[in-house]
Design an enzyme around this catalytic site. Structure first.
Site, PDB file in Angstrom:
ATOM      1  N   HIS A  77      -5.107  -2.180   7.706  1.00 24.01           N
ATOM      2  CA  HIS A  77      -4.876  -3.103   8.865  1.00 24.01           C
ATOM      3  C   HIS A  77      -6.165  -3.171   9.655  1.00 24.01           C
ATOM      4  O   HIS A  77      -6.457  -4.625  10.218  1.00 24.01           O
ATOM      5  CB  HIS A  77      -3.617  -2.508   9.637  1.00 24.01           C
ATOM      6  N   LYS A 119       0.795  -1.254   0.092  1.00 18.52           N
ATOM      7  CA  LYS A 119      -0.111   0.003  -0.071  1.00 18.52           C
ATOM      8  C   LYS A 119       0.809   1.178  -0.058  1.00 18.52           C
ATOM      9  O   LYS A 119       1.907   1.311   0.417  1.00 18.52           O
ATOM     10  CB  LYS A 119      -0.958  -0.033   1.258  1.00 18.52           C
ATOM     11  N   SER A 126      -0.129 -15.404  27.991  1.00 17.51           N
ATOM     12  CA  SER A 126       0.845 -14.477  27.404  1.00 17.51           C
ATOM     13  C   SER A 126       1.836 -15.529  26.655  1.00 17.51           C
ATOM     14  O   SER A 126       2.285 -16.381  27.241  1.00 17.51           O
ATOM     15  CB  SER A 126       1.624 -13.810  28.610  1.00 17.51           C
ATOM     16  N   LYS A 168       0.225  -0.004  21.348  1.00 20.56           N
ATOM     17  CA  LYS A 168      -0.399  -1.148  21.553  1.00 20.56           C
ATOM     18  C   LYS A 168      -1.565  -1.487  20.644  1.00 20.56           C
ATOM     19  O   LYS A 168      -2.360  -0.517  20.029  1.00 20.56           O
ATOM     20  CB  LYS A 168      -0.992  -0.975  22.998  1.00 20.56           C
ATOM     21  N   ASP A 198      -4.052   5.448   6.007  1.00 23.03           N
ATOM     22  CA  ASP A 198      -2.764   4.651   6.407  1.00 23.03           C
ATOM     23  C   ASP A 198      -2.791   3.341   7.316  1.00 23.03           C
ATOM     24  O   ASP A 198      -2.249   2.526   7.102  1.00 23.03           O
ATOM     25  CB  ASP A 198      -1.978   5.726   7.285  1.00 23.03           C
TER      26      ASP A 198
HETATM   27  C1  BG6 Z   1       2.265   1.051   8.337  1.00 24.72           C
HETATM   28  C2  BG6 Z   1       1.630   2.554   8.483  1.00 24.72           C
HETATM   29  O1  BG6 Z   1       1.391   0.591   7.097  1.00 24.72           O
HETATM   30  O2  BG6 Z   1       1.894   0.343   9.571  1.00 24.72           O
HETATM   31  C3  BG6 Z   1       2.440   3.241   9.552  1.00 24.72           C
HETATM   32  O3  BG6 Z   1       2.040   3.156   7.253  1.00 24.72           O
HETATM   33  C4  BG6 Z   1       2.302   2.473  10.772  1.00 24.72           C
HETATM   34  O4  BG6 Z   1       2.022   4.707   9.972  1.00 24.72           O
HETATM   35  C5  BG6 Z   1       2.696   0.931  10.742  1.00 24.72           C
HETATM   36  O5  BG6 Z   1       3.424   2.987  11.699  1.00 24.72           O
HETATM   37  C6  BG6 Z   1       2.380   0.172  11.711  1.00 24.72           C
HETATM   38  O6  BG6 Z   1       3.109  -1.030  11.523  1.00 24.72           O
HETATM   39  P1  BG6 Z   1       3.301  -1.817  12.955  1.00 24.72           P
HETATM   40  O7  BG6 Z   1       3.742  -3.347  12.401  1.00 24.72           O
HETATM   41  O8  BG6 Z   1       4.500  -1.189  13.749  1.00 24.72           O
HETATM   42  O9  BG6 Z   1       2.495  -1.878  13.747  1.00 24.72           O
END
Ligand code: BG6
Length: 477
Positions: free
Chosen positions: A237, A145, A393, A337, A232
């Site tokens: 995600h 992306k 955990s 987190k 982003d």
């Molecule tokens: C990326 C974003 O896709 O994922 C970033 O562009 C973000 O802004 C990152 O910091 C987070 O990834 P992770 O693996 O550190 O949680």
């Protein structure tokens, strides 16, 4: 097939993603002896860099045994050339062919990793197709992306790429799918019979999916300002996590069947509402230690780009109708987190009315864990209730835990030709269908994000929104 030679070509080899993620992941696979026996890695980018300097730069991001590092770097080469000139790719191909002629005999597989900005995506894809495709083995392309900024631009990108490569050779990365706990979601949900009867509106009152970072945009302001936190992080995600948490059981474990269920779930999401959204933008911390978003060099001083967002999702199907999914993501918050929090309804009796809710929490990072918040009688001669946890955990439960980085898993799967953890074109399309109307409203109405201080929980209205949606904060919080 791991007996055939492999040429990994990293396009954009001098960039941030390549240094921080691609090369370290390739090194991880190398150390685990999971790369084909005869593998070479060629970097390609515009800047002229001496090989020794390139190796030094890449090497500084690798962690591990010094001898292994050296041996790995000996497999890494670099070639500089233009992104938009056929001759440059032709010349590069000659170098690759020459290198391959010295490798073991077999199909010459080539894996292309596009670690490049979106503006040159198509140029590079055309360059690969026009000059770099392997003549004897497979050629696979990993892309990352941003896949566009909205539905129209994403569709254009998808169709341009489709003209060049068949879907089976394209691997769209959402690195969250490579994370251990995200992969565990299917097992937790479908291998544990105790959960399925509880996994619906009958027993669950809300599901929160939260992504918090304790860093700002740090040097990425120029990129970030064009996209903002919704594009982003949330559009990809968090939406991936939502679909895995909420989808129906797939017919099989095949990539196709799983993605079919994810797409079906995504298509049941109701239009997102502006009155169920909170946007925020961070300002510097009071003590002056941490800068605000607008202090980032790449960010225009009047930027209205959100660095924090919380949005409620409603899934209109029999399992979830009426249950809010509260997605929240933000930069420059109080901690790093990412977690999924499934909050159950309170007890349906007259004995315990005002107690904390049961919650099943799956912590994606840091410190992978699954825990169930339970109430228990405090041991002893009193009759007080205490909140406790059944706690899995990973660090304390699994010995010698050595979790591979998400990118290791994803690169390995692309070599295996396994699409399970990659994003299919129609999945991407629905994701943009969900977000584009909201993003257009935010832009046309010029919604101003609320300010929040670096290092805090974000705008208070996000907590209020969650509460309004029925999320009950623990009294022992
Ligand atoms: C990326 C974003 O896709 O994922 C970033 O562009 C973000 O802004 C990152 O910091 C987070 O990834 P992770 O693996 O550190 O949680």
């Amino acid at each position: 097939d791991f007996t055939h030679p492999l040429m990994v070509v990293v396009l954009g080899a001098s960039g941030d993603l390549a240094k921080k993620k691609t090369y370290p992941a390739l090194f991880g696979l190398y150390c685990r002896e999971l790369l084909p026996q005869d593998t070479l890695i060629y970097g390609y980018a515009r800047s002229h860099i001496e090989l020794s300097e390139f190796r030094k730069k890449i090497g500084s991001y690798l962690k591990g045994d010094e001898n292994k590092k050296k041996a790995f770097l000996d497999l890494c080469f670099y070639h500089s050339g233009a992104y938009d000139k056929k001759e440059a790719y032709d010349e590069f191909n000659k170098i690759l062919v020459d290198a391959e002629s010295k490798m073991v005999k077999g199909s010459n597989n080539r894996l292309f990793y596009m670690a490049i900005p979106p503006s040159i995506f198509i140029d590079v894809a055309k360059g690969i197709k026009g000059s770099l495709i392997s003549s004897s083995g497979w050629s696979r392309v990993i892309v990352e992306k941003p896949f566009g900024r909205d539905l129209a631009s994403s569709r254009e990108l998808i169709s341009e790429l489709k003209k060049l490569f068949p879907e089976k050779d394209l691997f769209r990365i959402d690195h969250y799918l490579g994370k251990e706990m995200v992969q565990n979601l299917m097992v937790l949900r479908f291998a544990n019979a105790v959960f399925e009867p509880l996994w619906s509106k009958s027993h669950i009152s809300s599901i929160s999916i939260t992504f918090k970072e304790d860093i700002g945009t740090e040097g990425r302001g120029g990129y970030f300002d064009q996209f903002g936190i919704i594009r982003d992080v949330m559009q990809n995600h968090l939406l991936q996590v939502l679909s895995l948490v909420a989808m129906e059981p797939p017919v099989s474990m095949s990539a196709e069947d799983i993605t079919n269920e994810k797409v079906k779930l995504l298509r049941s999401i109701q239009p997102l509402r502006l009155d169920e959204l909170v946007l925020g933008q961070f300002v510097g911390s009071k003590d002056g230690k941490y800068p605000g978003y607008l202090d980032d060099e790449g960010v225009p001083k009047d930027s209205k780009t959100a660095t924090f967002a919380s949005q409620v999702f409603h899934v209109n199907n029999p399992r979830w109708r009426g249950i809010p999914f509260i997605l929240k993501c933000g930069k420059a918050l109080d901690q790093r987190k990412t977690e999924i929090r499934i909050q159950f309804k309170g007890p349906d009796n007259f004995l315990f009315s005002d107690v904390d809710r049961n919650e099943l929490v799956m912590r994606i990072q840091p410190g992978e864990a699954v825990y169930l918040k339970l109430l228990s009688k405090k041991p002893g001669l009193n009759n007080t209730i205490e909140q406790t946890e059944l706690d899995l955990s990973y660090r304390s439960r699994f010995e010698n835990l050595d979790l591979p980085d998400a990118y290791e898993r994803l690169i390995l799967d692309s070599i295996r030709g396994d699409h399970n953890l990659f994003v299919r074109d129609d999945e991407l399309d629905v994701a943009w269908q969900i977000f584009t109307p909201l993003l257009e409203q935010i832009e046309s109405l010029k919604v101003i994000p609320e300010k929040y201080e670096f290092g805090t929980r974000g705008p208070a209205s996000a907590d209020e929104l969650a509460q309004k949606m029925g999320y009950v904060r623990s009294k022992q919080y």
